[in-house]
Design a protein around this motif. Sequence first.
Motif, mmCIF file in Angstrom:
data_model
loop_
_atom_site.group_PDB
_atom_site.id
_atom_site.type_symbol
_atom_site.label_atom_id
_atom_site.label_comp_id
_atom_site.label_asym_id
_atom_site.label_seq_id
_atom_site.Cartn_x
_atom_site.Cartn_y
_atom_site.Cartn_z
ATOM 1 N N SER A 49 -1.883 9.759 -18.033
ATOM 2 C CA SER A 49 -1.331 8.432 -18.339
ATOM 3 C C SER A 49 0.188 8.461 -18.383
ATOM 4 O O SER A 49 0.860 7.562 -17.856
ATOM 5 N N GLN A 50 0.741 9.498 -19.012
ATOM 6 C CA GLN A 50 2.186 9.601 -19.093
ATOM 7 C C GLN A 50 2.808 9.810 -17.724
ATOM 8 O O GLN A 50 3.869 9.259 -17.414
ATOM 9 N N SER A 51 2.157 10.587 -16.889
ATOM 10 C CA SER A 51 2.663 10.832 -15.531
ATOM 11 C C SER A 51 2.669 9.550 -14.717
ATOM 12 O O SER A 51 3.629 9.249 -13.991
ATOM 13 N N PHE A 52 1.593 8.755 -14.842
ATOM 14 C CA PHE A 52 1.524 7.486 -14.109
ATOM 15 C C PHE A 52 2.595 6.506 -14.579
ATOM 16 O O PHE A 52 3.286 5.879 -13.772
ATOM 17 N N LEU A 53 2.755 6.379 -15.912
ATOM 18 C CA LEU A 53 3.759 5.457 -16.442
ATOM 19 C C LEU A 53 5.171 5.885 -16.045
ATOM 20 O O LEU A 53 6.028 5.042 -15.752
ATOM 21 N N THR A 54 5.406 7.174 -16.021
ATOM 22 C CA THR A 54 6.717 7.681 -15.609
ATOM 23 C C THR A 54 6.982 7.363 -14.142
ATOM 24 O O THR A 54 8.092 6.963 -13.760
ATOM 25 N N GLY A 95 0.810 -1.211 0.000
ATOM 26 C CA GLY A 95 0.000 0.000 0.000
ATOM 27 C C GLY A 95 0.845 1.264 0.000
ATOM 28 O O GLY A 95 0.505 2.261 -0.652
ATOM 29 N N ALA A 96 1.965 1.222 0.727
ATOM 30 C CA ALA A 96 2.872 2.372 0.740
ATOM 31 C C ALA A 96 3.450 2.604 -0.653
ATOM 32 O O ALA A 96 3.607 3.755 -1.089
ATOM 33 N N GLY A 97 3.741 1.517 -1.365
ATOM 34 C CA GLY A 97 4.244 1.646 -2.729
ATOM 35 C C GLY A 97 3.228 2.292 -3.646
ATOM 36 O O GLY A 97 3.569 3.173 -4.461
ATOM 37 N N ILE A 98 1.967 1.870 -3.544
ATOM 38 C CA ILE A 98 0.903 2.477 -4.348
ATOM 39 C C ILE A 98 0.779 3.965 -4.040
ATOM 40 O O ILE A 98 0.600 4.798 -4.947
ATOM 41 N N LEU A 99 0.868 4.313 -2.762
ATOM 42 C CA LEU A 99 0.760 5.725 -2.364
ATOM 43 C C LEU A 99 1.911 6.545 -2.961
ATOM 44 O O LEU A 99 1.693 7.666 -3.457
ATOM 45 N N ILE A 100 3.130 6.010 -2.917
ATOM 46 C CA ILE A 100 4.291 6.725 -3.462
ATOM 47 C C ILE A 100 4.130 6.944 -4.964
ATOM 48 O O ILE A 100 4.361 8.046 -5.486
ATOM 49 N N ILE A 101 3.699 5.911 -5.690
ATOM 50 C CA ILE A 101 3.493 6.039 -7.142
ATOM 51 C C ILE A 101 2.431 7.098 -7.433
ATOM 52 O O ILE A 101 2.584 7.928 -8.357
ATOM 53 N N THR A 102 1.363 7.118 -6.663
ATOM 54 C CA THR A 102 0.274 8.083 -6.877
ATOM 55 C C THR A 102 0.746 9.513 -6.626
ATOM 56 O O THR A 102 0.445 10.426 -7.423
ATOM 57 N N VAL A 103 1.462 9.724 -5.520
ATOM 58 C CA VAL A 103 1.925 11.070 -5.188
ATOM 59 C C VAL A 103 2.887 11.594 -6.256
ATOM 60 O O VAL A 103 2.765 12.746 -6.720
ATOM 61 N N PHE A 104 3.841 10.767 -6.656
ATOM 62 C CA PHE A 104 4.800 11.214 -7.658
ATOM 63 C C PHE A 104 4.136 11.408 -9.025
ATOM 64 O O PHE A 104 4.541 12.284 -9.801
ATOM 65 N N SER A 105 3.104 10.599 -9.333
ATOM 66 C CA SER A 105 2.364 10.798 -10.584
ATOM 67 C C SER A 105 1.734 12.182 -10.608
ATOM 68 O O SER A 105 1.746 12.883 -11.640
ATOM 69 N N PHE A 106 1.180 12.572 -9.452
ATOM 70 C CA PHE A 106 0.554 13.892 -9.342
ATOM 71 C C PHE A 106 1.585 14.999 -9.569
ATOM 72 O O PHE A 106 1.321 15.986 -10.276
ATOM 73 N N VAL A 107 2.776 14.840 -9.019
ATOM 74 C CA VAL A 107 3.829 15.849 -9.181
ATOM 75 C C VAL A 107 4.304 15.916 -10.637
ATOM 76 O O VAL A 107 4.488 17.006 -11.213
ATOM 77 N N TYR A 108 4.495 14.742 -11.267
ATOM 78 C CA TYR A 108 4.974 14.710 -12.642
ATOM 79 C C TYR A 108 3.965 15.333 -13.616
ATOM 80 O O TYR A 108 4.348 15.820 -14.694
ATOM 81 N N TYR A 109 2.698 15.310 -13.251
ATOM 82 C CA TYR A 109 1.661 15.844 -14.133
ATOM 83 C C TYR A 109 1.899 17.320 -14.453
ATOM 84 O O TYR A 109 1.587 17.783 -15.562
ATOM 85 N N PHE A 110 2.463 18.068 -13.498
ATOM 86 C CA PHE A 110 2.687 19.495 -13.727
ATOM 87 C C PHE A 110 3.741 19.736 -14.800
ATOM 88 O O PHE A 110 3.811 20.826 -15.380
ATOM 89 N N ASN A 111 4.543 18.738 -15.086
ATOM 90 C CA ASN A 111 5.533 18.867 -16.148
ATOM 91 C C ASN A 111 5.088 18.215 -17.450
ATOM 92 O O ASN A 111 5.348 18.738 -18.543
ATOM 93 N N LEU A 112 4.389 17.079 -17.330
ATOM 94 C CA LEU A 112 4.043 16.303 -18.518
ATOM 95 C C LEU A 112 2.653 16.614 -19.057
ATOM 96 O O LEU A 112 2.375 16.328 -20.237
#
Length: 347
Positions: free
Chosen positions: A293-298, A272-289
């Motif tokens: 979908s691309q943010s999640f895959l990254t 669950g902690a891994g899922i949370l980390i992926i979700t949080v970083f996906s949200f951050v990457y979205y501001f650049n990408l």
Amino acid sequence: MIVMFIPIHQLNLYNTKERIKYSDRWEPINGGEEAYKLVLEKIRNGAGEDFLQKEYEYGILKDFLDDMYDLRGITITGEEIDFPKKDNFENMDFSYSHFYHSEFKNGYFRCSFKFAKFHKVTFHNCIFHNNVWLGAKFEKCKFINCDFIEGCKLINCSFSNTKFKHFFTEENLFSDCKFNSTVNIEEPVTYFVAHKRSKKSEYNYSFLSDFYNSIRQAFKAANVYDKERKYFFKSKQAGTNHNNNGLIDYLYKKFLIELLTGYGIKPFRAFGAGILIITVFSFVYYFNLNSISQSFLTSVSAFFTSGDYPASFFLDYKILYVTEGIFGWFILGLYLTTLVNVWFSER
């Protein structure tokens, strides 16, 4: 060295000849009927302190009992007794005794129940004071609204389909016992339940870690691994909450060990902690990408260190990408270690 439950008949203090001797003496064929009726009537009337003294010194119990506290081998069955509010059984010896289909209310017990057997017996609103059970066997019994105070101990006892409900203790009750899967023990309350003569102002939580660990060992002795895991966790959690070495030790155990791994027995916490980390970083990457979908895959790629960061990333995002990879190594290591621990340690 951890001592586990020993089959009762193999205990060093268990004596088959004594059990037969003290049980048979109450039988009518051996002349014990009159003594049995007298003792049972006194118990029905509330017993009391030294309630057999007169009959032992001057009456029919003089040559029958070894002393005025000797009720070894007696059988009590089909009784429903509401005791008066006083000392009922002080220093009585019920070793090798049998209790069947009975209910005892408001009793005070300061006794020895070595190698006694209890079947369908309910203790309700009872006080157990420095009471000792050794090698006792409990089947379909209940302890409801009871207080266990000042040195009560259940040592190498066997329990099946037995419940402890709404009870007080501030010491570890169980030592080297065995619980089957039908045993149910509620959380001890922090105040006296039956002991109305005084109030408990403070509660000592420091014993809870050992208390839960003894329950864990009792379930483990019967190979009940789901409940063994439950009380392993509760023991470790109580140690973190009440026996820590200060704030830093508490935070380390609470967040890094308890929340992430459940003390090595809850692998899906790390998942669950891994899922949370992926979700949080996906949200951050979205501001650049600017692509969900691309943010999640990254983020997934960074977490599993399975690729390079996008060419559009600025330096700050590159640092975040590497940081997520470090988190991923750490979380994956915790997850796999905990999973293997559960699979291969019978937990």
